[in-house]
Motif scaffolding. Sequence first.
Motif, short mmCIF file in Angstrom:
data_model
loop_
_atom_site.label_atom_id
_atom_site.label_comp_id
_atom_site.label_asym_id
_atom_site.label_seq_id
_atom_site.Cartn_x
_atom_site.Cartn_y
_atom_site.Cartn_z
N THR A 64 0.85 -1.18 0.00
CA THR A 64 0.00 0.00 0.00
C THR A 64 0.89 1.23 0.00
OG1 THR A 64 -1.69 -1.18 1.24
CG2 THR A 64 -1.85 1.23 1.19
N THR A 65 0.90 1.93 -1.12
CA THR A 65 1.81 3.07 -1.26
C THR A 65 1.07 4.31 -1.73
OG1 THR A 65 2.35 2.44 -3.52
CG2 THR A 65 3.76 1.56 -1.78
N THR A 66 -0.24 4.37 -1.44
CA THR A 66 -1.03 5.49 -1.94
C THR A 66 -0.59 6.81 -1.36
OG1 THR A 66 -2.65 5.03 -0.19
CG2 THR A 66 -3.06 4.06 -2.36
N THR A 67 0.12 6.80 -0.20
CA THR A 67 0.55 8.06 0.41
C THR A 67 1.93 8.49 -0.07
OG1 THR A 67 1.48 6.85 2.30
CG2 THR A 67 -0.81 7.58 2.47
N LEU A 68 2.54 7.68 -0.91
CA LEU A 68 3.87 8.02 -1.40
C LEU A 68 3.82 9.14 -2.43
CD1 LEU A 68 5.52 4.51 -1.89
CD2 LEU A 68 5.85 6.10 0.01
N PHE A 69 4.87 9.94 -2.44
CA PHE A 69 5.02 10.95 -3.49
C PHE A 69 5.39 10.26 -4.80
CE2 PHE A 69 5.99 13.53 0.34
CZ PHE A 69 5.01 14.50 0.18
N PRO A 70 5.12 10.90 -5.94
CA PRO A 70 5.48 10.30 -7.22
C PRO A 70 6.96 9.92 -7.31
CG PRO A 70 4.03 12.18 -7.58
CD PRO A 70 4.37 12.17 -6.11
N GLU A 71 7.82 10.76 -6.74
CA GLU A 71 9.26 10.47 -6.78
C GLU A 71 9.59 9.20 -6.00
OE1 GLU A 71 8.50 14.72 -7.49
OE2 GLU A 71 7.90 13.31 -5.91
N GLU A 72 8.84 8.95 -4.93
CA GLU A 72 9.08 7.74 -4.15
C GLU A 72 8.63 6.50 -4.91
OE1 GLU A 72 8.67 8.83 0.47
OE2 GLU A 72 6.92 9.42 -0.70
N ARG A 73 7.51 6.60 -5.61
CA ARG A 73 7.06 5.49 -6.44
C ARG A 73 8.09 5.19 -7.53
NH1 ARG A 73 0.58 6.28 -7.73
NH2 ARG A 73 -0.17 6.01 -5.59
N GLU A 74 8.60 6.24 -8.14
CA GLU A 74 9.61 6.04 -9.19
C GLU A 74 10.84 5.35 -8.63
OE1 GLU A 74 10.38 9.86 -10.83
OE2 GLU A 74 8.50 9.97 -11.97
N GLN A 75 11.24 5.71 -7.42
CA GLN A 75 12.43 5.10 -6.83
C GLN A 75 12.23 3.62 -6.56
OE1 GLN A 75 15.43 6.79 -6.52
NE2 GLN A 75 16.07 4.65 -6.33
N ILE A 76 11.01 3.24 -6.16
CA ILE A 76 10.72 1.82 -5.95
C ILE A 76 10.88 1.05 -7.26
CG2 ILE A 76 8.86 0.19 -5.42
CD1 ILE A 76 7.84 2.21 -3.35
N ILE A 77 10.38 1.64 -8.34
CA ILE A 77 10.51 1.00 -9.65
C ILE A 77 11.98 0.91 -10.08
CG2 ILE A 77 9.89 1.13 -12.09
CD1 ILE A 77 7.59 0.46 -10.15
N LEU A 78 12.72 1.98 -9.87
CA LEU A 78 14.14 1.99 -10.26
C LEU A 78 14.94 0.98 -9.45
CD1 LEU A 78 14.73 5.83 -10.70
CD2 LEU A 78 14.54 4.10 -12.50
N ASP A 79 14.62 0.84 -8.16
CA ASP A 79 15.30 -0.16 -7.34
C ASP A 79 15.00 -1.57 -7.83
OD1 ASP A 79 16.37 1.83 -5.76
OD2 ASP A 79 14.87 1.65 -4.17
N ASP A 114 9.42 6.67 -18.70
CA ASP A 114 10.06 6.55 -20.01
C ASP A 114 10.27 7.94 -20.62
OD1 ASP A 114 10.41 4.48 -22.57
OD2 ASP A 114 9.62 6.44 -23.16
N ASP A 115 9.26 8.80 -20.50
CA ASP A 115 9.37 10.16 -21.03
C ASP A 115 10.52 10.93 -20.37
OD1 ASP A 115 7.18 9.63 -22.60
OD2 ASP A 115 5.74 10.61 -21.27
N LYS A 116 10.78 10.62 -19.11
CA LYS A 116 11.87 11.28 -18.38
C LYS A 116 13.23 10.65 -18.66
CE LYS A 116 9.04 12.63 -14.37
NZ LYS A 116 8.88 12.44 -12.89
N GLY A 117 13.23 9.53 -19.40
CA GLY A 117 14.48 8.85 -19.68
C GLY A 117 14.97 7.98 -18.53
N LEU A 118 14.08 7.61 -17.61
CA LEU A 118 14.49 6.82 -16.44
C LEU A 118 14.49 5.32 -16.73
CD1 LEU A 118 12.50 8.72 -13.66
CD2 LEU A 118 14.92 8.95 -14.26
N LEU A 119 13.73 4.91 -17.75
CA LEU A 119 13.65 3.50 -18.13
C LEU A 119 13.20 3.43 -19.57
CD1 LEU A 119 10.37 3.21 -18.13
CD2 LEU A 119 10.66 2.66 -15.72
N GLN A 120 13.15 2.21 -20.11
CA GLN A 120 12.67 2.02 -21.48
C GLN A 120 11.37 1.24 -21.42
OE1 GLN A 120 15.56 0.56 -24.24
NE2 GLN A 120 14.09 0.32 -25.90
N ARG A 121 10.31 1.85 -21.88
CA ARG A 121 8.97 1.27 -21.80
C ARG A 121 8.80 0.15 -22.82
NH1 ARG A 121 4.64 -0.68 -20.54
NH2 ARG A 121 2.64 0.41 -20.35
N THR A 122 8.13 -0.92 -22.44
CA THR A 122 7.64 -1.94 -23.36
C THR A 122 6.17 -2.10 -23.07
OG1 THR A 122 7.95 -3.86 -21.92
CG2 THR A 122 9.88 -3.11 -23.18
N HIS A 123 5.44 -2.73 -23.98
CA HIS A 123 4.02 -2.89 -23.74
C HIS A 123 3.75 -3.85 -22.59
CE1 HIS A 123 1.96 -0.40 -26.57
NE2 HIS A 123 2.78 -0.77 -27.53
#
Length: 264
Positions: free
Chosen positions: A4-19, A51-60
Motif C-alpha cells: 500500500t503506497t497510496t501516500t507516497l510521493f510520485p518520486e518515491e514510487r519512481e524510486q521503488i521501480i528503479l530499485d 520513459d518520457d523522463k528517460g528513467l527506463l525504457q517502456r515496453t508494452h
Amino acid sequence: MAKTTTTLFPEEREQIILDFLKNQGKIRVSEVIDQLGVSPSTARLLLQKMDDKGLLQRTHGGAVAINQTVPAYQRDFHNIENQEKKLMIASAAADTVQNGDFIALGSGTTTFLLATMLHDKQELTVVTDSIPIAYELSGDEQITLYVCGGWIMHRNSACRGLNAENFFNDLSVVDKSYCGTDSIHAKYGLTSVDFDPRTEAAVCRIGRERYILADSSKFHVRPYINKLVELEEIGHVISDYTLESEYITALESKGIEVILGKTN
C-alpha cells in the motif's frame, strides 16, 4: 501481497521501480501493480511518464532498465501500426472477458494489447500460441497459462507447425477465442499472409464464442491466398469506430455481431 503506497510521493514510487529494475533488469506491469498497490492503468501511466523522463525504457509488457537490451519481439510490439485504433479494439475486447473465463488468445499485436488489459481479471485460464502474450501473462497469479509448442516464427514470435496445431485440436472447447487477421472480406472470409495458417485457424475454432479483432485497415487489404476461416465460422468482429457502414452491414447480414471500439 501488494504494498500500500497510496501516500507516497510520485518520486518515491519512481524510486521503488528503479530499485526493482536495478535488481531485476526488467519489470512487468503486474509487478508494478504488486509493488505499488495501484491499478493497471495507473501502473502503465507511471511507466510511460518514467520513459518520457528517460528513467527506463517502456515496453508494452512493462519496462526494462536503460542499459538492458530489449528482446526483438518487445521492440516490434513497442511500435505498433495503427496503435490507437488497436488499443480501442483491445479495450472493447477486454470488456467481453469475464472473471473465471477460459479463453484462447491468438498471436498478433491487437491480441497482445488485449493481454495487457487482463491483469485486473480474476481466475482466468488462457491458452495461446504467442510467446509475447505468454511473457506478458506469465507473472500474473490470477491467470492459469497454457502455451503450445512448435517452431517460432521470426515475424511475430508465434508458435507454428503440427505440434502447435495438434495442441489446440486436442484441447476441450474454451469459452471464447480472440484472434486477429491479415485481411477480412465479405466473400472470401478471413485470410492470412502466412503460407500455413492452420495453427491460427485452430486457435480461432477452439472458442465456443469466436471474436476476430480487426482494425478498419484490414477490410481494405486484398485477400491473401491462404484461408484462415470462413465468416460463417465466427460470431463477433471487434473493429474501430472508423469502420465504414458498408462493411458493418455485410457482416451483420451474415449474423455476425459488430462491436466498435470507442475513443476515450
